[in-house]
Design a protein around this motif. Structure first.
Motif, PDB file in Angstrom:
ATOM      1  N   ILE A 179     -27.583   6.122  62.730  1.00  0.00           N
ATOM      2  CA  ILE A 179     -27.063   4.995  61.965  1.00  0.00           C
ATOM      3  C   ILE A 179     -25.581   4.788  62.279  1.00  0.00           C
ATOM      4  CG2 ILE A 179     -26.547   6.329  59.872  1.00  0.00           C
ATOM      5  CD1 ILE A 179     -28.238   3.005  59.671  1.00  0.00           C
ATOM      6  N   ILE A 183     -23.858   1.537  63.840  1.00  0.00           N
ATOM      7  CA  ILE A 183     -22.727   0.884  63.169  1.00  0.00           C
ATOM      8  C   ILE A 183     -21.597   0.681  64.163  1.00  0.00           C
ATOM      9  CG2 ILE A 183     -20.905   1.185  61.451  1.00  0.00           C
ATOM     10  CD1 ILE A 183     -22.841   2.699  59.739  1.00  0.00           C
ATOM     11  N   LEU A 267     -36.729  -0.412  58.988  1.00  0.00           N
ATOM     12  CA  LEU A 267     -35.822   0.265  58.050  1.00  0.00           C
ATOM     13  C   LEU A 267     -34.389   0.236  58.569  1.00  0.00           C
ATOM     14  CD1 LEU A 267     -37.763   3.454  56.869  1.00  0.00           C
ATOM     15  CD2 LEU A 267     -37.193   1.415  55.550  1.00  0.00           C
ATOM     16  N   ALA A 270     -32.886  -3.104  58.178  1.00  0.00           N
ATOM     17  CA  ALA A 270     -32.532  -3.336  56.776  1.00  0.00           C
ATOM     18  C   ALA A 270     -31.236  -2.618  56.438  1.00  0.00           C
ATOM     19  CB  ALA A 270     -33.665  -2.853  55.877  1.00  0.00           C
ATOM     20  N   ALA A 271     -31.116  -1.378  56.920  1.00  0.00           N
ATOM     21  CA  ALA A 271     -29.909  -0.611  56.616  1.00  0.00           C
ATOM     22  C   ALA A 271     -28.679  -1.275  57.233  1.00  0.00           C
ATOM     23  CB  ALA A 271     -30.056   0.819  57.127  1.00  0.00           C
ATOM     24  N   PHE A 274     -27.850  -4.260  55.399  1.00  0.00           N
ATOM     25  CA  PHE A 274     -27.271  -3.855  54.116  1.00  0.00           C
ATOM     26  C   PHE A 274     -25.790  -3.520  54.279  1.00  0.00           C
ATOM     27  CE2 PHE A 274     -26.296  -0.357  51.112  1.00  0.00           C
ATOM     28  CZ  PHE A 274     -26.432  -1.062  49.934  1.00  0.00           C
ATOM     29  N   LEU A 275     -25.452  -2.966  55.421  1.00  0.00           N
ATOM     30  CA  LEU A 275     -24.052  -2.640  55.687  1.00  0.00           C
ATOM     31  C   LEU A 275     -23.298  -3.843  56.238  1.00  0.00           C
ATOM     32  CD1 LEU A 275     -24.523   0.876  57.296  1.00  0.00           C
ATOM     33  CD2 LEU A 275     -23.578   0.386  55.044  1.00  0.00           C
ATOM     34  N   GLY A 276     -23.983  -4.992  56.326  1.00  0.00           N
ATOM     35  CA  GLY A 276     -23.307  -6.210  56.768  1.00  0.00           C
ATOM     36  C   GLY A 276     -23.244  -6.367  58.272  1.00  0.00           C
ATOM     37  N   LEU A 277     -24.005  -5.548  59.003  1.00  0.00           N
ATOM     38  CA  LEU A 277     -23.914  -5.613  60.456  1.00  0.00           C
ATOM     39  C   LEU A 277     -25.116  -6.267  61.103  1.00  0.00           C
ATOM     40  CD1 LEU A 277     -22.540  -2.052  61.056  1.00  0.00           C
ATOM     41  CD2 LEU A 277     -21.376  -4.179  61.544  1.00  0.00           C
ATOM     42  N   GLY A 287     -32.877  -6.691  54.329  1.00  0.00           N
ATOM     43  CA  GLY A 287     -31.743  -5.825  54.036  1.00  0.00           C
ATOM     44  C   GLY A 287     -30.546  -6.631  53.555  1.00  0.00           C
ATOM     45  N   ILE A 290     -30.900  -7.709  50.003  1.00  0.00           N
ATOM     46  CA  ILE A 290     -30.547  -6.642  49.056  1.00  0.00           C
ATOM     47  C   ILE A 290     -29.035  -6.541  48.954  1.00  0.00           C
ATOM     48  CG2 ILE A 290     -30.624  -4.153  48.639  1.00  0.00           C
ATOM     49  CD1 ILE A 290     -33.352  -4.119  49.948  1.00  0.00           C
TER      50      ILE A 290
END
Lengths: 335, 336, 573, 339
Positions: A179, A183, A267, A270-271, A274-277, A287, A290
């Motif tokens: 992850i 990122i 997944l 989505a992650a 979720f982190l905006g990337l 993601g 959420i």
């Protein structure tokens, strides 16, 4: 030493049925000629490996439900343009004049999941989110498989320096948390390049090491088999050995792992979103939904719950399907 | 054994250089960012001040000089006034806050380790426990439950699980009990709860996926092991079922589980970005990800370096314990 | 502390259990229940907990963001202070009195003779000289790291004569800064600047004790000292109780050596959270006395805690603060861009944006549509100063036509840039929808903050968002910075020599009312060109607990801790 | 009738699987006395191993289920015994040796510990005594340097040595019956002979009974007093070794015999393996299970299951056609599939 009783063991039911059929037809008269045993056995295996697998998969009720669910999600995503805007209003467009009146509605017939904080239909957004998730899941896995299988094949087949180089590279990839790596890669991309394509590439290009290792070890073990040695003895070229003999036999674990990887890629997407990337608005992904409704956790937990449930159900379907495929192909794998 | 450890360390060297070099190249060839400006926010500083900062961080030097300086500074022993002295590794200072990276790591790492240990405890107790129960009672309702819930857990987005736990245990439960009972949902400490209470929800979240995997591996290993010939031998010797399970099956089945948990611990030491982000846990994972967003490369390099070493050491420990569990490795030559 | 904590938890658990067993229903927050009328007189005691993010610095020399500033202004008194009652005015603080010369180039400050640092040392004019030179010197050592770490807020001192030499490393001390005697500070400016009395109110321009900055601060436990930056000693109403616990909290307690009225509070605990969402949940859990309210929860919070009368002061049952802040959120339009240099296009864009919708949906009606770049509450603000800063689709369409792009025809897709992760996505989505409605297509270009800032710096942007927060409540702070052709913060690249001249002239006017009037005119002039599209004015979105009294959180984002107190019967909730 | 050491009476073990019922053992009957050796022969899947595991109580149930019959050991019904008592017999009074010595020892424990285990469980020995006895046992089975080897791990032994360890382990408690389930299949030919010799030697010393499960007729001919031939879970022929070898009655036994290279028959020197596959035991139809492969099969063979009947002195066989006129072994041309 003493001779042994015919000791070829097989318990293939279909095969057995055929034997009985052949045998029984002939009992009345003279003992009929049995088909040559060994060849028949092998032929049978190559002919029906996939058929058998499909048969076994169909008998796995959970896997079947999973498959149906994936089909429903995929169908809904593909056809979304045809029915979502008509039934629930365009979930991708904001009408700033009505937004404040329409926002944060609870579930109703008009909006099965309610509306989001900018007054858009949540159900429609979840459906559109499936497009991104499935696209990323499938394409990223495809990239991982292609790169991984190619490098794994080279590594397993040629060994030596190339093998060492590729395996050390997988070490590097696996030593760094997935992850964080994604990122880092996505963060340093120029902003005009943000979006779904780099996400697919990042997930796909970070996922290959596992496939490479998997395929390499399959190649190594299959390479030891007699029929490969025989093929070699008969002067088959490397490429022919690879495609005719090794690849078909080494591909089963890849298929199993790929099925599960699709869920994993969903997944990860989505992650990242979720982190905006990940997918940037106005695009929709689960993601990102959420992420953008996280602030409503206290007052409107459903805003967070729906896309989460969509991810969960879809990934679960791929997990169960993967389990089913694994059992069907009878692949031994670590969980 | 010594040979084994040496081999491991030798293998680590290319990984270390590979990762750090890759980072430096990424940092240098994909800049497009102005980390110095980040400090000033939306206000533009006088150019002299900015130049002074760029110089101070050596950002005006070519990447290989920066990389070389980084490697030199990393050495814990340095020449001070002509004599070699133990100075500890120097990881530079944060661009955004100006604080030494080693200090930042010293603050964040304990939190990460604490959380990782809690998660590993959960993983060991719940994961192995559930795996054993489900294998021993194969096809029972327990087995079905464990199998199903592990499938669900591995399919859950971790951050979403965290949010849902926050909602149920921090918000809903509080409303339902009139504020009498709930769990803290953020941070590592507060004056209102003992520190360990703060670890409950993030601990569960971090452990969730791994616990499911541990249970699955435990289950499949135990089922696999119990079909082994030596288990039949043990039964034939007249061992009780319990004796067979605990004395003969467990140790063999545990070997891959221990490996998995060990590697997982290593991965957790690398920081759990999502869990730490959701729970505002002041650990190394959230620090790194924030540093990446801020292009605070000294923190990124420093944390990644620390992380690589932590992972390597954990992996080493795992390997050693693996050898301890499996005599075939300890005595070289895996039998056949 | 710890022991008490556990007892509290156990008590809560036990009480909760008993309550639920007995079916009483537990102990809900008492916010709405009327209290016994006894407690309107301030009482001493209690610790207030206050949410901040992890500050970059709390050493005033480099204290820039609101996080660290909350702490610094509790620890320090600068020469002047903003009037808690009216933040457009300044009141004496470390300086008893001050006076500019005729053209506002020489300022003389008389220090309060009672001024002391919390360790008892008197505050002298030399401490200010030292502190300010420390800010200006690019080689200044960051005490926490021991390394050179130039202050990034030295621009506050940019007008002082000799600043440029110090900044360039040619001198160690600013020639314009003189300690006439212990209690007299004379500041000479390089150009007239009538607003200087506001500048010196900034918390980062506080005096610092040289001995402790250079020698370290005793922690009070044994012989140990810590770097000044970890435990600054100041002359404010509070002092550090212990060194900064990074990422956890900063604890300050009442400073008994304070020259002014002693604080009622025993102390303030600045609790550090990474994001306001978590802090708010902690607040709801009763674990915090003051925090921000995250998006989506403001109306809910108003329903639960009541809205403050003046928008700045927390009172029981009127705990949600929604007072306007002195900052503006605006959309830059690159005035040098091939398309956006077209004044009518800019006008069309600014007219097309439904500002009210942004305020209503993203901020639940708790921000105000901007009708000027200057925010209300600032001297020089006039409602509707920017005539085109309003939603009028028809007018927008007409303007677009006038620009030569009827219905958007001929106009390429414009880039709409913003920094990701800052909660701007939704605002930008709304802007995008509005522009689309009149035929202007946009595509998002979001980037992490440092990347975004670089892009703006390079002037490659077309449409981009920014927010401007006033350092001091003066129009100059907005108009010069954002629109003067020489200003580096003029990201719209607006160039108007008349405006440059007018701003310069206005700063010579020592009469504040006349000066404000002049700036109002300049504001309107700029507004006619629509170099940017002001979107909205920020408002507080904060909430305090029911037990805190007389706590004022002013328009400049400063909490007034010295007057706050905690109701004696106020429970933790 | 005098009590036998072991009486197996119409033992039936069926597996209930998702695909159907597998009649792995379907009516096995025989007796065994002390000092006697019974050879059980048959192809893989004929139920010879399963019947032994059933006696030992090592068949996992489910899926296995005992559908009938009994096993009496020293007059007591093993199948009726509570688990705990059965466990006390296992490894103590009845011991078993398995096919693959490479996998039958636990890789993570020293052999000494594994040898000492039954002694500690059944004889209540202290750890020290048990280990001392383990050294003795290793010496007994001919492992050199037993004092040091006892501390070694299984992977440090060769295959033959491991099987010796297995034998030592089985003999640890001086069992009355030793069940050897294809003990030499996985070993080299020379080692096989050594192991067989060792077992015979030990049998003479301890007077224990041996059930030798094998598909190697040579081994049976050498060692066994009596022979049980199994096919598809059922006994097809049973009798003394001489009877069965010299006067085989069942076509299946004939087939087995034909697949042995015989030095007394000089014709062609060709081997004739039995063609076809052993049948699946799932939902087997009610007929002679050998019929599909039997060159002598007629329609009668498909109508019912043949029963065992006496065909000679203590010699039983189950074939419909026995006693039919003109039913005798004929010389069949081999189909040309080499062994």
């Amino acid at each position: 030493m003493a001779g042994r009783v015919n000791d070829v063991d097989t318990e293939k039911r279909t095969h057995e049925q055929q034997l009985i059929r052949d045998g029984v037809h002939d009992v009345a008269g003279q003992p009929g000629p049995m088909p040559p045993l060994i060849e028949e056995h092998v032929q049978h295996q190559t002919r029906t490996l996939w058929g058998d697998a499909w048969y076994r998969l169909r008998r796995n009720r959970l896997a079947l439900v999973a498959l149906i669910w994936i089909a429903i999600v995929a169908l809904a995503a593909v056809t979304a343009d045809l029915w979502v805007p008509r039934m629930f209003g365009d979930p991708l467009t904001i009408n700033t004049q009505t937004a404040s009146a329409e926002r944060l509605q609870g579930p109703s017939w008009e909006h099965p999941f309610g509306t989001d904080d900018l007054g858009r239909d949540l159900f429609g957004r979840v459906v559109y989110g499936a497009r991104v998730s499935l696209t990323v899941g499938v394409l990223a896995t495809l990239i991982s498989v292609l790169v991984g299988v190619a490098l794994g094949a080279v590594s397993g087949f040629y060994g030596k320096f190339l093998d060492a180089l590729i395996m050390r590279t997988t070490d590097i990839f696996l030593a760094f948390p997935y992850i964080l790596f994604s990122i880092l890669i996505l963060a340093v991309l120029p902003p005009e390049m943000r979006g779904i394509v780099p996400v697919i590439l990042a997930i796909g290009l970070l996922g290959w090491p596992t496939f490479a290792r998997l395929f390499r070890s399959s190649v190594l073990s299959v390479k030891e088999n007699d029929y490969v040695a025989a093929g070699r003895a008969l002067g088959a070229s490397d490429a022919r050995l690879m495609f005719r003999h090794i690849a078909p036999n080494a591909i089963a674990p890849i298929i199993v792992y790929a099925t599960m990887s699709i869920g994993g890629a969903i997944l990860t997407e989505a992650a990242l979103s979720f982190l905006g990337l990940g997918v940037q608005p106005p695009g929709v992904s689960w993601g990102q939904m959420i992420e953008s409704s996280r602030g409503y956790l206290v007052t409107q937990p459903l805003l967070v719950a729906w896309p989460g449930l969509a991810i969960l159900s879809t990934v679960l379907a791929f997990t169960l399907l993967g389990d089913g495929v694994r059992d069907a192909l009878d692949v031994k794998m670590k969980d | 054994m010594l040979q084994y450890i040496t081999k491991r360390i030798v293998q680590f060297v290319p990984v270390f250089f590979g990762v750090t070099l890759a980072l430096f190249l990424i940092a240098n060839y994909m800049p497009g960012a102005d980390p110095i400006q980040m400090r000033f926010g939306e206000r533009t500083p006088p150019p002299e001040i900015k130049a002074a900062l760029i110089k101070q961080y050596g950002l005006d030097r070519p990447w290989y000089v920066q990389y070389g300086k980084y490697l030199v500074a990393l050495s814990p022993v340095k020449s001070v006034n002509g004599s070699l002295q133990w100075t500890g590794p120097d990881l530079g200072t944060s661009i955004y806050t100006g604080r030494p990276v080693t200090t930042i790591l010293a603050e964040t790492y304990p939190h990460t380790i604490r959380l990782a240990l809690v998660a590993i405890m959960i993983e060991i107790v719940v994961g192995i426990g559930a795996g054993v129960i489900s294998a021993v009672k194969q096809y029972s309702i327990w087995d079905v439950l464990v199998t199903l819930s592990t499938s669900i857990l591995v399919s859950l987005p971790v951050f979403w699980l965290g949010l849902m736990l926050q909602y149920f245990f921090g918000i809903w439960l509080k409303g339902a009990t009139g504020g009498a009972f709930y769990l803290p949902i953020s941070g590592a400490s507060s004056p209102f709860f003992p520190d360990w209470v703060h670890m409950i929800l993030p601990g569960i979240t971090l452990a969730s996926v791994s616990t499911a995997y541990a249970a699955r591996i435990m289950r499949s290993q135990l089922l696999e092991v119990t079909t082994q010939d030596y288990i039949r031998t043990a039964r034939a010797k007249g061992l009780s079922e319990r004796g067979v399970l605990w004395r003969h099956a467990m140790k063999n089945a545990l070997i891959p589980v221990v490996t998995f948990i060990g590697l997982d611990l290593g991965a957790m030491f690398a920081g759990a970005v999502l869990t730490e982000t959701v729970f505002n846990w002041p650990g190394v994972g959230s620090t790194i990800s924030r540093a990446i967003f801020q292009r605070d490369f000294p923190i990124v390099f420093g944390s990644v370096t620390a992380m690589l070493f932590a992972v390597m050491i954990i992996n080493l420990i795992v390997d050693v314990s693996y050898a301890f569990l499996d005599p075939r490795i300890r005595y070289g030559g895996a039998g056949e | 502390m710890r022991v008490q904590t556990r007892k509290w938890l156990v008590t809560v658990l036990v009480v909760g259990l008993l309550a639920s067993v007995a079916g009483i229903g537990g102990c809900a927050p008492k916010a709405q229940e009327p209290e016994a009328p006894a407690a309107n007189e301030p009482v001493k005691g209690g610790t207030m907990s206050f949410y901040i993010g992890e500050p970059a610095y709390i050493d005033p020399y480099n204290c820039q963001e609101t996080e660290g500033m909350q702490v610094t202004q509790a620890l320090f008194d600068s020469l002047t202070n903003f009037d808690p009652a009216d933040s457009t005015k300044v009141i004496p603080a470390a300086a008893e009195s001050w006076e500019p010369n005729e053209d506002a180039t020489v300022w003389t400050f008389k220090l309060n003779p009672n001024g002391k640092f919390s360790d008892g040392t008197p505050v002298t004019a030399a401490d200010f000289v030292y502190a300010w030179n420390r800010i200006a010197n690019p080689e200044t050592i960051n005490t926490a790291t021991g390394k050179a770490d130039p202050s990034i807020i030295s621009y506050h001192l940019g007008f002082i004569a000799g600043f440029d030499d110090v900044a360039a490393g040619k001198a160690k001390e600013m020639s314009g800064l003189k300690a006439i005697d212990d209690l007299t500070l004379e500041v000479t400016l390089s150009q007239p600047f009538a607003d200087f009395e506001y500048v010196v109110a900034h918390p980062s321009l506080a005096p610092v004790p040289k001995a402790l900055v250079e020698g370290g601060v005793p922690t009070g436990s044994g012989e140990t000292t810590v770097a000044y930056g970890e435990m600054p000693v100041g002359n404010g109403p509070f002092k550090m109780a212990e060194p900064w616990k990074h990422n956890q909290y900063i604890k300050v307690v009442r400073n008994d050596n304070y020259m002014g009225d002693a604080a009622y509070l025993d102390g303030v605990e600045f609790r550090i959270f990474k994001d306001p969402e978590t802090a708010y949940t902690e607040f709801e859990a009763g674990n915090l006395d003051f925090t921000q309210i995250g998006e989506g929860k403001i109306n809910d919070a108003i329903a639960k805690y009541g809205e403050s009368d003046d928008g700045y002061t927390v009172a029981e049952g009127k705990q949600v603060l929604l007072g306007p802040e002195l900052s503006t959120y605006y959309l830059i339009m690159n005035n040098e861009d091939e398309f956006l240099k077209n004044k009518d296009l800019r006008k069309a864009i600014t007219l097309a944006i439904n500002r009210q919708a942004i305020c209503d949906t993203v901020f639940e009606g708790t921000r105000e549509p901007a009708d000027s770049i200057l925010p209300p509450g600032m001297a020089g603000y006039k409602a509707g100063a920017w005539a085109d800063s309003k939603y009028d689709m028809e007018a927008a369409k007409t303007a677009l036509e006038a620009a030569g792009y009827p219905g958007g025809k001929g106009l390429p897709t414009l880039k709409l840039a913003f920094n990701s992760g800052g909660g701007h996505e939704k605002i930008m989505e709304l802007v995008q929808a509005d522009l689309k409605a009149i035929g202007i297509n946009t595509e998002f270009e979001s980037a992490d903050f440092p990347v975004y800032l670089k892009q703006l710096d390079e002037g490659k942007h077309q449409l981009a968002r920014l927010g401007w927060v006033a350092d001091y409540p003066i129009a100059y702070n907005f108009l010069y910075a954002l629109f003067d052709s020489k200003s580096t913060d003029n990201k719209a690249l607006y160039k108007n020599p008349a405006v440059d001249e007018a701003i310069k002239a206005a700063e010579k006017i020592t009469d504040s009312a006349a000066r404000a009037e002049e700036f109002a005119k300049i504001d309107a002039t700029i507004g006619a060109d629509n170099p940017v599209a002001p979107l909205m004015f920020y408002k507080h979105h904060h909430v305090g607990s029911a037990r805190i009294r007389d706590f004022k959180f002013n328009a400049l984002y400063f909490g007034n801790f010295e007057k706050a107190w905690i109701a004696a019967d106020g429970a933790a909730k | 009738m005098a009590e036998h050491l072991l009486e197996v009476d119409d033992l039936r073990m069926h597996f209930h699987t998702r695909d159907g019922v597998v009649k792995a053992v379907d009516g096995v009957t025989y007796t065994l006395d002390a000092g006697e050796t019974l050879g059980v022969v048959g192809e893989s899947g004929s139920g010879k191993s399963v019947h032994a595991l059933t006696m030992m109580g090592l068949v996992p149930m489910p899926p296995g289920r005992i559908e009938g019959g009994d096993v009496r050991f020293k007059g007591r019904s093993l199948l009726a015994l509570p688990d705990e008592e059965r466990r006390r017999i296992r490894g103590n009074e009845i011991a078993m040796i398995f096919q693959d010595p490479m996998t039958s020892l636990n890789p993570v424990y020293r052999v000494g510990r594994q040898l000492a285990e039954p002694l500690m469980i059944h004889k209540g020995m202290s750890k020290k005594d048990a280990w001392a006895r383990a050294v003795e046992l290793l010496r007994l089975v001919g492992i050199p340097h037993p004092e040091s080897r006892v501390r070694d791990y299984p992977h440090q032994f060769s295959g033959g040595m491991r099987q010796r360890v297995m034998i030592a382990m089985a003999l640890a408690c001086d069992p009355d019956i030793l069940i050897a389930d294809e003990p030499t299949t996985a070993l080299d030919v020379t080692i096989q002979a050594q192991i067989m010799e060792l077992m015979q030697e030990l049998q003479q010393r301890t007077n224990s009974a041996i059930i030798m499960i094998t598909h190697d007729l040579g081994v049976v001919a050498d060692m066994a007093d009596r022979v049980l031939v199994m096919y598809a879970g059922r006994p097809v022929e049973y009798g003394s070794t001489d009877e069965v070898f010299y006067r085989p009655k069942h076509p299946y036994t004939w087939g087995l015999m034909d697949s042995i290279p015989r030095h007394d028959v000089t014709t062609k020197g060709e081997l004739c393996p039995i063609k076809g596959q052993p049948p699946s035991l799932i939902d087997a139809p009610e007929r002679c299970s050998f019929a599909p492969r039997c060159p002598y099969a007629t329609t009668v063979c498909l109508e019912s299951v043949p029963v065992l009947r006496t065909v000679g002195e203590g010699h039983l066989a189950s074939c419909h056609r026995i006693g039919e006129e003109g039913f005798s072994r004929i010389e069949l041309p081999c189909a040309g599939v080499g062994a």
